[in-house]
Motif scaffolding. Sequence first.
Motif, PDB file in Angstrom:
ATOM      1  N   UNK A 275       0.836  -1.208   0.000  1.00 34.53           N
ATOM      2  CA  UNK A 275       0.000   0.000   0.000  1.00 34.53           C
ATOM      3  C   UNK A 275       0.865   1.251   0.000  1.00 34.53           C
ATOM      4  N   UNK A 276       1.940   1.245   0.795  1.00 37.13           N
ATOM      5  CA  UNK A 276       2.863   2.384   0.816  1.00 37.13           C
ATOM      6  C   UNK A 276       3.518   2.536  -0.549  1.00 37.13           C
ATOM      7  N   UNK A 277       3.899   1.432  -1.163  1.00 39.68           N
ATOM      8  CA  UNK A 277       4.509   1.477  -2.497  1.00 39.68           C
ATOM      9  C   UNK A 277       3.555   2.099  -3.515  1.00 39.68           C
ATOM     10  N   UNK A 278       2.265   1.796  -3.387  1.00 43.17           N
ATOM     11  CA  UNK A 278       1.272   2.388  -4.285  1.00 43.17           C
ATOM     12  C   UNK A 278       1.201   3.908  -4.081  1.00 43.17           C
ATOM     13  N   UNK A 279       1.217   4.354  -2.836  1.00 44.17           N
ATOM     14  CA  UNK A 279       1.214   5.791  -2.546  1.00 44.17           C
ATOM     15  C   UNK A 279       2.474   6.454  -3.118  1.00 44.17           C
ATOM     16  N   UNK A 280       3.617   5.810  -2.952  1.00 46.37           N
ATOM     17  CA  UNK A 280       4.867   6.354  -3.487  1.00 46.37           C
ATOM     18  C   UNK A 280       4.828   6.419  -5.017  1.00 46.37           C
ATOM     19  N   UNK A 281       4.240   5.415  -5.640  1.00 48.93           N
ATOM     20  CA  UNK A 281       4.123   5.404  -7.093  1.00 48.93           C
ATOM     21  C   UNK A 281       3.288   6.601  -7.573  1.00 48.93           C
ATOM     22  N   UNK A 282       2.189   6.874  -6.883  1.00 47.31           N
ATOM     23  CA  UNK A 282       1.339   8.008  -7.264  1.00 47.31           C
ATOM     24  C   UNK A 282       2.050   9.337  -7.036  1.00 47.31           C
ATOM     25  N   UNK A 283       2.813   9.433  -5.952  1.00 44.79           N
ATOM     26  CA  UNK A 283       3.584  10.652  -5.691  1.00 44.79           C
ATOM     27  C   UNK A 283       4.651  10.855  -6.761  1.00 44.79           C
ATOM     28  N   UNK A 284       5.277   9.750  -7.199  1.00 41.78           N
ATOM     29  CA  UNK A 284       6.267   9.842  -8.275  1.00 41.78           C
ATOM     30  C   UNK A 284       5.613  10.255  -9.586  1.00 41.78           C
TER      31      UNK A 284
END
Length: 91
Positions: free
Chosen positions: A40-49
Amino acid sequence: MKEAFKALADPTRRKILDLLKAKDLTAGQIADHFDMSKPSISQHLRLLKQAGLVEDEKQGQYVYYHLNITVFQELISWAMTFTDKGDDHDA
């Protein structure tokens, strides 16, 4: 800019950005601050990127995330146009 505002709308992503203000962190270090799965954190980081708000950099076996200050400067510059009322407008 649309993606940036969409990314900023989520409180989890805003907290990630707050964490990255202090220092660069790995996804695991970021995940330690939340009660959610690492994917889930990786998904948030992907969207921020995707929004251009964060960038990542591989250092050895780790990937560190950091803020992309340029995008924040653009957002602030745009928002500041709303405070410039100017003297050439008739009321």
